[in-house]
Design a protein around this motif. Structure first.
Motif, mmCIF file in Angstrom:
data_model
loop_
_atom_site.group_PDB
_atom_site.id
_atom_site.type_symbol
_atom_site.label_atom_id
_atom_site.label_comp_id
_atom_site.label_asym_id
_atom_site.label_seq_id
_atom_site.Cartn_x
_atom_site.Cartn_y
_atom_site.Cartn_z
ATOM 1 N N ASP A 60 -55.160 40.560 19.059
ATOM 2 C CA ASP A 60 -54.076 41.300 18.395
ATOM 3 C C ASP A 60 -54.586 42.643 17.879
ATOM 4 O O ASP A 60 -53.883 43.664 17.973
ATOM 5 N N GLU A 61 -55.808 42.636 17.341
ATOM 6 C CA GLU A 61 -56.387 43.877 16.823
ATOM 7 C C GLU A 61 -56.672 44.859 17.967
ATOM 8 O O GLU A 61 -56.457 46.061 17.832
ATOM 9 N N ALA A 79 -53.385 46.387 18.918
ATOM 10 C CA ALA A 79 -52.948 47.341 17.894
ATOM 11 C C ALA A 79 -53.704 48.661 18.032
ATOM 12 O O ALA A 79 -53.121 49.746 17.890
ATOM 13 N N GLU A 86 -52.275 50.570 20.993
ATOM 14 C CA GLU A 86 -50.962 51.155 20.710
ATOM 15 C C GLU A 86 -51.082 52.393 19.820
ATOM 16 O O GLU A 86 -50.252 53.301 19.895
ATOM 17 N N LYS A 87 -52.126 52.433 18.977
ATOM 18 C CA LYS A 87 -52.366 53.599 18.127
ATOM 19 C C LYS A 87 -53.180 54.674 18.852
ATOM 20 O O LYS A 87 -53.491 55.713 18.277
#
Length: 221
Positions: free
Chosen positions: A116-117, A120, A123-124
């Motif tokens: 998940d990290e 994330a 996506e950033k």
């Protein structure tokens, strides 16, 4: 503080700063590291800089060339193939132990949090953060498998892995593919399915090696 302890502390400081500059790509592959400019940049004397460079060369993060000094290695396809061969042995042994662990659900949950990290960070568009978490996933598998000798062997590869994923991540779509492959490894561990986990690890490393080779070749063109 004793004089010897002070020298050790300063060389450690130089070691961590220079290592980070290399593995993040701030100092590019093929570039020479010269003692005096580094000493000026870090505000240290040459002695701890030389100690740090020697230590990094011993660990394979730098190359020491006789009469020429220290250089950031250019990780060739052959170099990375060797690293992936070692990783395959470590990863297969680690996932087998994770699958057989009574704590495999907890292990899988922690690994999925890492996935998940990773997503994330992608996506950033935080590529440097993604690279760090990508390597941390594999380090976590080694750390949680319960084999301390395997952990130590794996830890010795981490910096070279980060240097490698600086190239492989440039392959279009590779980041998201890697996250999906990591999730498959985690789900196989949760299921306690050794065969599935080993297949997932093998597939992941093969795809990563292929991405590295293609990106490396494109960079050289």
């Amino acid at each position: 503080m004793r004089r010897g302890a002070a020298r050790s502390s300063l060389s450690d400081e130089a070691y961590y700063v220079i290592r980070d500059m290399v593995v993040t790509g701030e100092i590019a592959p093929g570039e020479r590291l010269t003692v005096r400019p580094l000493a000026n940049t870090l505000g240290l004397s040459p002695t701890p800089i030389i100690a740090a460079l020697t230590r990094l060369a011993h660990e394979g993060v730098l190359e020491s060339r006789p009469h020429r000094g220290f250089f950031v290695p250019e990780m060739s396809i052959a170099d990375m193939r060797e690293i992936y061969e070692v990783r395959r042995g470590l990863d297969l042994a680690a996932v087998r132990r994770c699958c057989e662990s009574t704590h495999r659900n907890e292990i899988a949950s922690l690994l999925l949090d890492q996935c998940d990290e990773q997503l994330a960070r992608l996506e950033k568009r935080d590529i440097e953060g993604y690279r760090a978490v990508d390597v941390a996933f594999h380090d976590m598998v080694w750390q949680l498998c319960g084999n301390q000798r395997l952990q130590r062997l794996g830890s010795s590869l981490l910096d070279q892995m980060r240097m490698g994923n600086a190239i492989s991540i440039t392959h279009p779509g590779r980041g998201h593919e890697s996250v999906r492959e990591h999730r498959e490894i985690a789900h196989a561990i949760a299921a306690g399915d050794v065969e599935r986990a080993e297949a997932a690890v093998t597939d992941h490393l093969c795809r990563t090696a292929q991405s590295y080779a293609e990106s490396y070749s494109a960079k050289k063109c």
